[in-house]
Design a protein around this motif. Structure first.
Motif, short mmCIF file in Angstrom:
data_model
loop_
_atom_site.label_atom_id
_atom_site.label_comp_id
_atom_site.label_asym_id
_atom_site.label_seq_id
_atom_site.Cartn_x
_atom_site.Cartn_y
_atom_site.Cartn_z
N ALA A 94 0.84 -1.18 0.05
CA ALA A 94 -0.02 -0.07 -0.09
C ALA A 94 0.88 1.26 -0.02
N PRO A 95 0.20 2.25 -0.54
CA PRO A 95 1.26 3.55 -0.58
C PRO A 95 1.25 4.30 0.68
N GLY A 96 0.27 3.83 1.51
CA GLY A 96 0.21 4.56 2.79
C GLY A 96 -0.37 3.70 4.01
N ALA A 97 -0.77 4.22 4.96
CA ALA A 97 -1.22 3.52 5.98
C ALA A 97 -2.18 2.50 5.95
N VAL A 98 -2.08 1.29 6.06
CA VAL A 98 -3.35 0.05 6.05
C VAL A 98 -4.00 -0.16 7.40
N ALA A 99 -5.11 -0.10 7.43
CA ALA A 99 -6.05 -0.27 8.59
C ALA A 99 -6.93 -1.59 8.34
N PHE A 100 -6.54 -2.57 9.28
CA PHE A 100 -7.35 -3.66 9.13
C PHE A 100 -8.29 -4.01 10.32
N HIS A 101 -9.70 -4.50 10.16
CA HIS A 101 -10.53 -4.49 11.27
C HIS A 101 -11.44 -5.84 11.02
N VAL A 107 -5.38 -12.11 15.31
CA VAL A 107 -4.76 -12.86 14.55
C VAL A 107 -3.70 -12.38 13.25
N LEU A 108 -4.50 -11.44 12.70
CA LEU A 108 -3.86 -10.68 11.85
C LEU A 108 -2.61 -10.00 12.18
N ALA A 109 -2.69 -9.02 13.29
CA ALA A 109 -1.84 -8.23 14.06
C ALA A 109 -0.71 -9.25 14.31
N ALA A 110 -0.86 -10.33 15.12
CA ALA A 110 0.02 -11.34 15.63
C ALA A 110 0.83 -12.02 14.45
N SER A 111 0.00 -12.06 13.33
CA SER A 111 0.68 -12.67 11.84
C SER A 111 1.65 -11.59 11.46
N LEU A 112 1.33 -10.44 11.34
CA LEU A 112 2.06 -9.38 10.86
C LEU A 112 3.46 -9.30 11.74
N LEU A 113 3.08 -9.28 13.00
CA LEU A 113 4.48 -9.23 14.08
C LEU A 113 5.51 -10.33 14.07
N LEU A 114 4.81 -11.45 13.69
CA LEU A 114 5.66 -12.70 13.44
C LEU A 114 6.41 -12.57 12.36
#
Length: 254
Positions: A133-140, A150-157
């Motif tokens: 993405a060209p800027g911030a991505v928000a997921f919800h 789960v997605l936040a943990a996946s990204l951090l892993l």
């Protein structure tokens, strides 16, 4: 779909939104303005939508089921030309999570592990959006707790964050639990009733004790026990070293 479909669903400010900036990852600190996790962003006010776009938001990843999306549409952010919308449902329907003994946050660890394994392709898709993405991505999702967690943990892993940093981020949802339940009630109550759950009862069960970080710990432990490498299911689903490198470039500003 660009607007709220059901007029009984109120537009309100999110109560569980936070930038993941500041979390320690391998090689440095995740910078602000890359990844934002949140409760439902399809039901935010026009003012909140404008503020997010002005702050650099350029993509939204909606992790909710099709039934949830059908009820709310894409919301005010769906009308913003600067923002791309990506529907990446982690569950085919909200009832897919309803085969646990009760909607009790303390018992969600196994559900997180099952979701991670079954929705690994969707997780990789969401990570690719964050990477490019060209800027911030928000997921919800709805609450910004479970699918979003789960997605936040996946990204951090993928970024090499340690276990305690991942657990600490998850635990930050705890103080918001009551506000979350109040906010998502108008939408989730009729959906959950289809599967035999009353949100009022679920809310009382979830809040009868303090929010627990045990589900995230159980999830992370389960990944190691079942796969050795916690990222193995994602690698099998298409997570490449190139994508991880791109995520690191975004996260660290390399």
């Amino acid at each position: 779909m660009t607007a709220v479909i059901d007029p009984t669903v109120p537009l309100t400010a999110p109560v569980n939104l936070r930038d993941l900036g500041g979390i320690e990852v391998a090689g440095g600190t995740l910078r602000a303005g890359v990844a934002i996790r949140a409760d439902d962003l399809t039901t935010v006010t026009e003012e909140v939508a404008d503020q997010l776009v002005a702050g650099g938001l350029r993509a939204v990843v909606d992790l909710r089921s099709t039934a949830e999306l059908d009820l709310t549409g894409r919301g005010p952010l769906g009308t913003r030309a600067a923002v791309t919308y990506h529907h990446v449902p982690f569950l085919a329907d909200i009832g897919a999570a309803a085969d646990i003994d009760a909607l009790d946050q303390h018992a969600f660890g196994h559900m997180y592990l099952r979701m991670y394994e079954r929705a690994s392709a969707q997780i990789v898709t969401a990570l690719a959006v964050i990477a490019h993405a060209p800027g911030a991505v928000a997921f919800h999702c709805a609450a910004g707790q479970d699918r979003t967690g789960v997605l936040a943990a996946s990204l951090l892993l993928a970024l090499g964050a340690n276990r305690e940093a991942i657990v600490a981020d998850y635990a930050r949802t705890g103080p918001n639990s009551a506000a979350i339940m109040a906010r998502i009630g108008p939408m989730m109550t009729p959906l959950l009733r289809r599967f035999g759950f009353d949100l009022d009862d679920a809310a009382r069960a979830a809040l009868r004790e303090e929010f627990s970080d045990a589900p995230m710990r159980e999830f992370l432990d389960g990944l190691v026990e079942r796969h050795g490498d916690p990222l193995a299911p994602l690698h099998d689903a298409g997570l490449t070293e190139g994508l991880i490198s791109r995520l690191r470039e975004r996260a660290l500003g390399e």
